[in-house]
Write a protein that holds these residues in place. Structure first.
Motif, PDB file in Angstrom:
ATOM      1  N   UNK A 105      -5.500 -10.145  21.253  1.00  8.52           N
ATOM      2  CA  UNK A 105      -5.240  -8.776  21.063  1.00  8.52           C
ATOM      3  C   UNK A 105      -6.660  -7.894  21.771  1.00  8.52           C
ATOM      4  N   UNK A 106      -7.803  -8.722  21.216  1.00  4.56           N
ATOM      5  CA  UNK A 106      -9.079  -7.919  21.573  1.00  4.56           C
ATOM      6  C   UNK A 106      -9.247  -8.216  23.037  1.00  4.56           C
TER       7      UNK A 106
ATOM      8  N   UNK B  43      -4.763 -14.798  17.008  1.00  4.02           N
ATOM      9  CA  UNK B  43      -3.965 -13.602  17.371  1.00  4.02           C
ATOM     10  C   UNK B  43      -4.832 -12.218  17.504  1.00  4.02           C
ATOM     11  N   UNK B  44      -5.658 -12.191  16.616  1.00  6.54           N
ATOM     12  CA  UNK B  44      -6.790 -10.988  16.821  1.00  6.54           C
ATOM     13  C   UNK B  44      -7.524 -11.175  18.095  1.00  6.54           C
TER      14      UNK B  44
ATOM     15  N   UNK C   9     -14.229 -10.934  11.510  1.00  6.32           N
ATOM     16  CA  UNK C   9     -13.422 -11.022  12.793  1.00  6.32           C
ATOM     17  C   UNK C   9     -14.432 -10.817  14.152  1.00  6.32           C
TER      18      UNK C   9
ATOM     19  N   UNK D 276       0.929  -1.277   0.017  1.00  4.32           N
ATOM     20  CA  UNK D 276      -0.063   0.165   0.194  1.00  4.32           C
ATOM     21  C   UNK D 276       0.965   1.364   0.028  1.00  4.32           C
ATOM     22  N   UNK D 277       0.701   2.121  -0.872  1.00 10.52           N
ATOM     23  CA  UNK D 277       1.443   3.409  -1.069  1.00 10.52           C
ATOM     24  C   UNK D 277       0.666   4.419  -0.444  1.00 10.52           C
TER      25      UNK D 277
ATOM     26  N   UNK E 118      -6.170  -7.859   3.476  1.00 10.68           N
ATOM     27  CA  UNK E 118      -5.520  -7.724   4.665  1.00 10.68           C
ATOM     28  C   UNK E 118      -5.529  -9.389   5.143  1.00 10.68           C
TER      29      UNK E 118
ATOM     30  N   UNK F 194       2.046   1.831  20.926  1.00  8.05           N
ATOM     31  CA  UNK F 194       2.894   1.559  22.115  1.00  8.05           C
ATOM     32  C   UNK F 194       3.864   2.542  22.720  1.00  8.05           C
TER      33      UNK F 194
ATOM     34  N   UNK G 168      -6.314   1.761   6.913  1.00  8.39           N
ATOM     35  CA  UNK G 168      -6.122   0.240   7.342  1.00  8.39           C
ATOM     36  C   UNK G 168      -7.352  -0.019   8.542  1.00  8.39           C
TER      37      UNK G 168
ATOM     38  N   UNK H  26     -10.813  -0.493   6.950  1.00  5.14           N
ATOM     39  CA  UNK H  26     -10.906  -1.738   6.547  1.00  5.14           C
ATOM     40  C   UNK H  26     -11.291  -3.085   7.601  1.00  5.14           C
ATOM     41  N   UNK H  27     -10.439  -2.674   8.552  1.00  4.58           N
ATOM     42  CA  UNK H  27     -10.683  -3.554   9.705  1.00  4.58           C
ATOM     43  C   UNK H  27     -12.024  -3.397  10.462  1.00  4.58           C
TER      44      UNK H  27
ATOM     45  N   UNK I 119      -4.189  -5.426   0.064  1.00  5.23           N
ATOM     46  CA  UNK I 119      -4.345  -4.142   1.055  1.00  5.23           C
ATOM     47  C   UNK I 119      -5.752  -4.352   1.401  1.00  5.23           C
TER      48      UNK I 119
ATOM     49  N   UNK J 246     -10.814  -3.983  16.216  1.00  5.24           N
ATOM     50  CA  UNK J 246      -9.407  -3.842  17.077  1.00  5.24           C
ATOM     51  C   UNK J 246      -8.921  -2.355  16.731  1.00  5.24           C
ATOM     52  N   UNK J 247      -8.822  -1.420  17.620  1.00  2.00           N
ATOM     53  CA  UNK J 247      -8.183  -0.083  17.252  1.00  2.00           C
ATOM     54  C   UNK J 247      -6.777  -0.263  17.042  1.00  2.00           C
TER      55      UNK J 247
ATOM     56  N   UNK K 147      -2.683 -10.872   6.297  1.00  2.00           N
ATOM     57  CA  UNK K 147      -1.738 -10.853   7.343  1.00  2.00           C
ATOM     58  C   UNK K 147      -2.712 -10.851   8.653  1.00  2.00           C
TER      59      UNK K 147
ATOM     60  N   UNK L 131      -0.263  -3.795  15.724  1.00  2.00           N
ATOM     61  CA  UNK L 131      -0.134  -5.104  16.302  1.00  2.00           C
ATOM     62  C   UNK L 131      -0.267  -6.230  15.025  1.00  2.00           C
ATOM     63  N   UNK L 132      -1.164  -5.969  14.259  1.00  2.00           N
ATOM     64  CA  UNK L 132      -1.703  -6.979  13.367  1.00  2.00           C
ATOM     65  C   UNK L 132      -1.057  -7.215  12.018  1.00  2.00           C
ATOM     66  N   UNK L 133      -0.117  -6.365  11.937  1.00  2.00           N
ATOM     67  CA  UNK L 133       0.665  -6.230  10.438  1.00  2.00           C
ATOM     68  C   UNK L 133       2.289  -6.383  10.846  1.00  2.00           C
ATOM     69  N   UNK L 134       2.709  -7.313   9.843  1.00  2.00           N
ATOM     70  CA  UNK L 134       4.362  -7.299  10.190  1.00  2.00           C
ATOM     71  C   UNK L 134       5.027  -5.977  10.031  1.00  2.00           C
ATOM     72  N   UNK L 135       4.648  -5.330   8.912  1.00  2.00           N
ATOM     73  CA  UNK L 135       5.431  -4.209   8.406  1.00  2.00           C
ATOM     74  C   UNK L 135       4.976  -3.001   9.301  1.00  2.00           C
TER      75      UNK L 135
END
Lengths: 342, 206
Positions: free
Chosen positions: B197-198, B193-194, A333, A1-2, B184, A342, A320, A323-324, B181, A337-338, B186, A306-310
């Motif tokens: 975290x929740x 995991x979700x 899901x 995603x750019x 999603x 950290x 992001x 979309x969640x 993207x 999850x907000x 990942x 917390x949900x993405x590697x990058x």
């Protein structure tokens, strides 16, 4: 995603037009800027800025959103092409909003995101505090917010959630002056949140930053195919982007941090504001431009989610999260999850 | 009763690649370009203009609308060559080189089935043209391919009717996917995991 650029135009009477595959900004007879369209994801204009219809057609075609804000950054209108919008998702969103358990769970999550991020602002202030007493006060603020956070899951209706949110905001803002450098506290003193209109400089600055964040969250909801006007935490009201307001809660502390660094680093000053008769305080034109530039720079900063590697640029985070939110609404899901810093 | 909308032939290929990608495109109307799709678009700009010409006794028709009422499919063929005896011979243009998996064959078979229904002639062969290698490869439209088209169409129809997205695959396919993207993978592939975290959202970390 750019992370593509958003072009913000704050210069009054600027004229935006299409010039082959670029957008040209003219002021009077001068061309001030040329931007290739493929570098843009959005165009935002403040106040009296003009633009040509060929440009509007092309923006719609390229799915570059055009947002019109008034001079103070309040949302006026938006132009978008036919790409986004999804009736099945909106239908699910409307069903979910009527489902009390889901609405409550989502409201809990939005407020938890805000409180957690706000708490980090106070704790960071505590680490940097110059005096022992200020450090103690900020830590106590952090503890108060921790208590509100723990109380959230026990809130069994939306009004109770809103009450906890309001209480946490009061606790947080009660310590806000301590986050301002001592030598800046005369110029920027905070005595509670005021809006419509803001009645001190800090409130004017916060209102402006919040409205830009809200505008980004609204655009993110629309890009994700959600109805920005139907929220879970925020009550539906005509013209109110309730879902964008739900989403923006977790991002408000980021606006607060930017406001604090603008003040503490002397990037804005008392001359950046005008006081109107009666006490309303407004941002002055050039200051608005400087703040927009600082906001854009901050959005490039990549943060770990917390949900993405990058790491993800802060500017993409609303999309992001939208979309969640869409996935939570669709039942993919277990809940929203907000984004928590950290 | 309203008859269901026909399934686009292109959906078969998407489904074969990844059922979630197929549902995102056709159910959520998501579409994002990446390098692969941009190359495909550039190639198709050439074959997407409707038209016909005659070469060596063959009538060559471009961008021909196709459908099958029996399967509920509709789409468009890049090129259909009508042999001198009137037998249709579909040719599908692909950017790049021949791919390992069979999406392209599947799409071609769907086109052949449509052409049979439309013309009443049996179509036993078509070809894939790869722009990367400029090679043309004939494909037999055999019973295995025909059955795969039927199965795939049925699976797509039931997913569309249910209106639910299949779960993300989160494997090597995702790297090449233009919808990554939006999907999603990942974030959603590990529900555990979700959930954790929740569950910890209201705990205070010191």
């Amino acid at each position: 995603m750019q992370l593509l650029n958003t072009l913000y135009v704050t210069t009054p009477d600027a004229y935006l037009r299409l010039d082959n595959d670029t957008l040209r900004v003219e002021v009077g007879q001068d061309t001030r800027l040329r931007v290739p369209l493929h570098h843009l994801s959005g165009v935002v204009t403040f106040g009296h800025v003009m633009l040509s219809t060929p440009l509007m057609h092309r923006l719609a075609e390229e799915a570059i959103t055009l947002t019109l804000l008034d001079a103070n950054g309040r949302f006026k209108a938006r132009l978008e092409g036919p790409q986004s919008g999804n009736i099945l998702l909106r239908q699910a969103q409307h069903r979910r909003a009527a489902e009390m358990a889901f609405a409550l769970m989502t409201a809990h999550a939005c407020v938890a995101g805000k409180i957690r991020n706000a708490r980090q602002v106070l704790l960071r202030g505590a680490r940097e505090a110059k005096s022992e007493s200020e450090r103690a006060q900020l830590e106590r603020g952090g503890n108060d917010l921790a208590a509100s956070l723990r109380a959230l899951p026990g809130a069994i209706d939306l009004d109770t959630v809103r009450g906890l949110e309001g209480e946490a905001a009061r606790q947080y803002f009660a310590r806000f002056n301590l986050l301002i450098r001592p030598d800046r506290r005369d110029a920027f003193h905070f005595d509670g949140r005021t809006r419509r209109p803001p009645r001190d400089r800090l409130n004017a600055l916060l209102s402006f930053l919040y409205s830009m964040w809200t505008s980004d969250c609204r655009a993110a909801c629309e890009a994700a195919g959600l109805d920005p006007q139907l929220g879970f935490l925020h009550v539906v009201r005509p013209g109110r982007p309730a879902l964008a307001l739900d989403l923006v809660e977790e991002f408000r502390p980021f606006a607060d941090r930017l406001a604090l660094s603008l003040i503490n680093r002397r990037q804005i000053d008392t001359t950046s504001f005008v006081e109107r008769e009666g006490g309303a305080v407004l941002l002055e034109g050039d200051a608005r431009r400087d703040i927009v530039v600082a906001f854009q720079e901050r959005k490039q900063e990549a943060l770990q989610h917390s949900l993405f590697k990058e790491a993800i640029p802060l500017g993409l985070m609303p999309l992001v999260q939208a979309r969640l939110m869409a996935r939570a609404i669709r039942g993919e899901t277990e809940g929203y999850l907000p984004f928590v810093f950290k | 009763m309203e008859s269901p909308d026909p399934i686009p032939i292109s959906a078969l290929q998407h489904w074969r690649y990844c059922p979630r990608q197929c549902a995102l495109i056709h159910l959520e109307q998501a579409f994002d370009d990446n390098l692969h799709t941009a190359r495909g678009n550039a190639l198709h700009a050439r074959v997407d203009t409707p038209g016909a010409e005659t070469r060596a006794g063959c009538r060559i028709v471009r961008a021909l609308p196709l459908w099958s009422d029996r399967l509920g499919l509709s789409g468009r063929a890049d090129v259909v060559e009508f042999l001198p005896d009137g037998t249709p011979y579909p040719v599908e243009y692909k950017h790049g080189r021949r791919r390992v998996r069979d999406f392209d064959e599947l799409q071609l078979a769907a086109q052949a089935i449509c052409l049979e229904e439309m013309t009443g002639r049996s179509v036993t062969e078509g070809a894939l043209f790869y722009a990367g290698s400029k090679k043309r490869r004939p494909v037999r439209i055999d019973t295995t391919l025909r059955q795969a088209v039927e199965d795939c169409t049925a699976a797509i129809r039931s997913t569309f009717a249910a209106g639910r997205l299949p779960p993300p695959v989160n494997d090597e396919r995702c790297r090449e996917c233009s919808l990554r993207d939006r999907c999603q993978p990942e974030a959603l592939a590990i529900p555990e995991q979700q959930r954790q975290l929740l569950a910890r959202l209201f705990e205070v970390d010191e």
